[in-house]
Design a protein around this motif. Structure first.
Motif, PDB file in Angstrom:
ATOM      1  N   TRP A 165      -5.014   9.499   6.387  1.00 31.85           N
ATOM      2  CA  TRP A 165      -3.295   9.770   6.125  1.00 31.85           C
ATOM      3  C   TRP A 165      -2.879   9.013   5.008  1.00 31.85           C
ATOM      4  O   TRP A 165      -2.185   9.395   4.424  1.00 31.85           O
ATOM      5  CB  TRP A 165      -2.865   9.333   7.489  1.00 31.85           C
ATOM      6  N   TRP A 166      -3.464   7.592   4.917  1.00 31.63           N
ATOM      7  CA  TRP A 166      -2.543   6.696   3.816  1.00 31.63           C
ATOM      8  C   TRP A 166      -3.343   7.381   2.506  1.00 31.63           C
ATOM      9  O   TRP A 166      -2.722   7.144   1.564  1.00 31.63           O
ATOM     10  CB  TRP A 166      -3.126   5.367   4.165  1.00 31.63           C
TER      11      TRP A 166
ATOM     12  N   SER B 228       1.694  -4.145   7.521  1.00 32.85           N
ATOM     13  CA  SER B 228       2.494  -2.950   7.841  1.00 32.85           C
ATOM     14  C   SER B 228       3.775  -2.882   8.611  1.00 32.85           C
ATOM     15  O   SER B 228       3.776  -4.355   9.021  1.00 32.85           O
ATOM     16  CB  SER B 228       1.393  -1.802   8.353  1.00 32.85           C
TER      17      SER B 228
ATOM     18  N   PRO C 210      -9.446  -3.905   8.014  1.00 31.71           N
ATOM     19  CA  PRO C 210      -8.724  -3.810   9.354  1.00 31.71           C
ATOM     20  C   PRO C 210      -7.586  -4.514   9.678  1.00 31.71           C
ATOM     21  O   PRO C 210      -6.570  -4.447   9.666  1.00 31.71           O
ATOM     22  CB  PRO C 210      -9.662  -3.498  10.334  1.00 31.71           C
TER      23      PRO C 210
ATOM     24  N   VAL D  79     -13.321   0.819   4.162  1.00 34.39           N
ATOM     25  CA  VAL D  79     -12.773   1.896   5.202  1.00 34.39           C
ATOM     26  C   VAL D  79     -11.824   2.659   4.376  1.00 34.39           C
ATOM     27  O   VAL D  79     -10.963   2.272   3.422  1.00 34.39           O
ATOM     28  CB  VAL D  79     -12.101   1.180   6.477  1.00 34.39           C
TER      29      VAL D  79
ATOM     30  N   THR E 238      -4.574   1.840   2.687  1.00 35.02           N
ATOM     31  CA  THR E 238      -5.945   3.089   2.767  1.00 35.02           C
ATOM     32  C   THR E 238      -6.957   2.400   2.615  1.00 35.02           C
ATOM     33  O   THR E 238      -7.849   2.940   3.655  1.00 35.02           O
ATOM     34  CB  THR E 238      -5.569   3.888   1.558  1.00 35.02           C
TER      35      THR E 238
ATOM     36  N   GLU F 252      -3.135  -4.346   8.939  1.00 34.53           N
ATOM     37  CA  GLU F 252      -2.249  -4.393  10.197  1.00 34.53           C
ATOM     38  C   GLU F 252      -1.039  -5.358   9.856  1.00 34.53           C
ATOM     39  O   GLU F 252       0.117  -5.321  10.100  1.00 34.53           O
ATOM     40  CB  GLU F 252      -2.980  -4.849  11.438  1.00 34.53           C
TER      41      GLU F 252
ATOM     42  N   ARG G  43      -8.683   5.252   5.307  1.00 34.20           N
ATOM     43  CA  ARG G  43      -7.818   5.695   6.145  1.00 34.20           C
ATOM     44  C   ARG G  43      -7.085   7.035   5.645  1.00 34.20           C
ATOM     45  O   ARG G  43      -6.340   7.049   4.788  1.00 34.20           O
ATOM     46  CB  ARG G  43      -6.587   4.875   6.862  1.00 34.20           C
TER      47      ARG G  43
END
Lengths: 172, 106
Positions: free
Chosen positions: A58-59, A172, A165, A54, A161, A169, A56
């Motif tokens: 923004w990251w 972070s 999934p 995946v 990034t 989490e 992300r």
């Protein structure tokens, strides 16, 4: 066709590269690009489990900014060492803990660390969960600590990034 | 304004490539020279490409983006392979390394 649906991101990316190479986006170019992409996706299947890749956005932006700053700063540092120190430059190979066991996260983090001037990953020991980082321009032990911190930050950013999934989490 | 920015990017890119070349001449062993050949060159090239892209029409600049991307993707792979081969075959100047935690675990 199922492979194509599962790997639509790869397919879209390959089509984008094709259009950039031709500098054109007319219907004929898109059609032949699509044919080439389908052939490539069909001819090079990926192992099961690798499709959880995946991104992300923004990251990815944060990671790109961090990388650009790091590369610029250390390019100047290596340049300064080349001019001022030359033969007297000292280096070290240090052990850095890997914070993720996911294949593509380890690969990307190692590659990005190697991209930055003055550091590169000499070897990775997956069984012990460490990688060995070569550092150029070492003056004292605090330089080594700085590189350890830098490579941990890099790994965390890559994990945020591109990581699967659940793991992202939990860190972070 | 675009001209000034392009000039700054092109010149600083060239300067950083020059620093890399000086490093190849002055650094003491294979691993440190490997740093000088691969890293500043990559960053220098990125700056030169950015400077060139400013002076080109947008569709040509997209091709330059690909050049930058492939450079950034392939250089680390090369550096890593060459460096690892050098370390495994013992082509490392021990006087240059302050610590070698990889050798300690062999």
């Amino acid at each position: 066709m199922r492979a194509l649906r599962r790997r639509w991101f790869t397919a879209a990316w390959l089509l984008l590269v094709w259009l950039a190479l031709w500098h054109a986006a007319d219907p004929a170019t898109v059609l032949f690009g699509a044919i080439v992409v389908v052939v490539i996706v069909a001819a090079f299947p990926v192992a099961a489990g690798e499709d959880r890749f995946v991104i992300r956005p923004w990251w990815l932006l944060v990671l790109a900014g961090f990388l650009l700053g790091d590369v610029a700063l250390s390019a100047v540092r290596v340049g300064r060492d080349a001019v001022l120190l030359g033969f007297r430059v000292r280096a070290a190979i240090i052990e850095v803990e890997l914070i993720s066991g996911v294949d593509h996260v380890v690969t990307l983090a190692a590659n990005l660390l190697t991209l930055s001037p003055g550091t590169f990953v000499v070897d990775i020991d997956r069984t012990r969960g460490v990688c060995y980082v070569y550092v150029l321009g070492v003056r004292g032990d605090d330089d080594l600590d700085k590189v350890r911190k830098l490579s941990h930050r890099m790994q965390r950013l890559v994990l945020l990034t591109f990581g699967p999934p659940r793991r992202a989490e939990s860190t972070s | 304004m675009t001209d000034v920015l392009a000039a700054v990017l092109l010149l600083s890119g060239g300067l950083i490539c020059l620093l890399g070349a000086i490093g190849v001449l002055r650094f003491p062993d294979l691993l440190s020279r490997l740093q000088a050949t691969t890293k500043p060159q990559t960053f220098g090239l990125l700056l030169v490409l950015a400077g060139t892209a400013l002076r080109l029409p947008a569709e040509a600049a997209a091709g330059l983006g690909l050049v930058a991307l492939f450079q950034v993707m392939t250089t680390p792979v090369f550096a890593q392979l060459a460096g690892r081969a050098a370390h495994r075959t013992g082509n490392v100047d021990k006087g240059v390394l302050r610590t070698d935690e990889l050798r300690e675990h062999r």
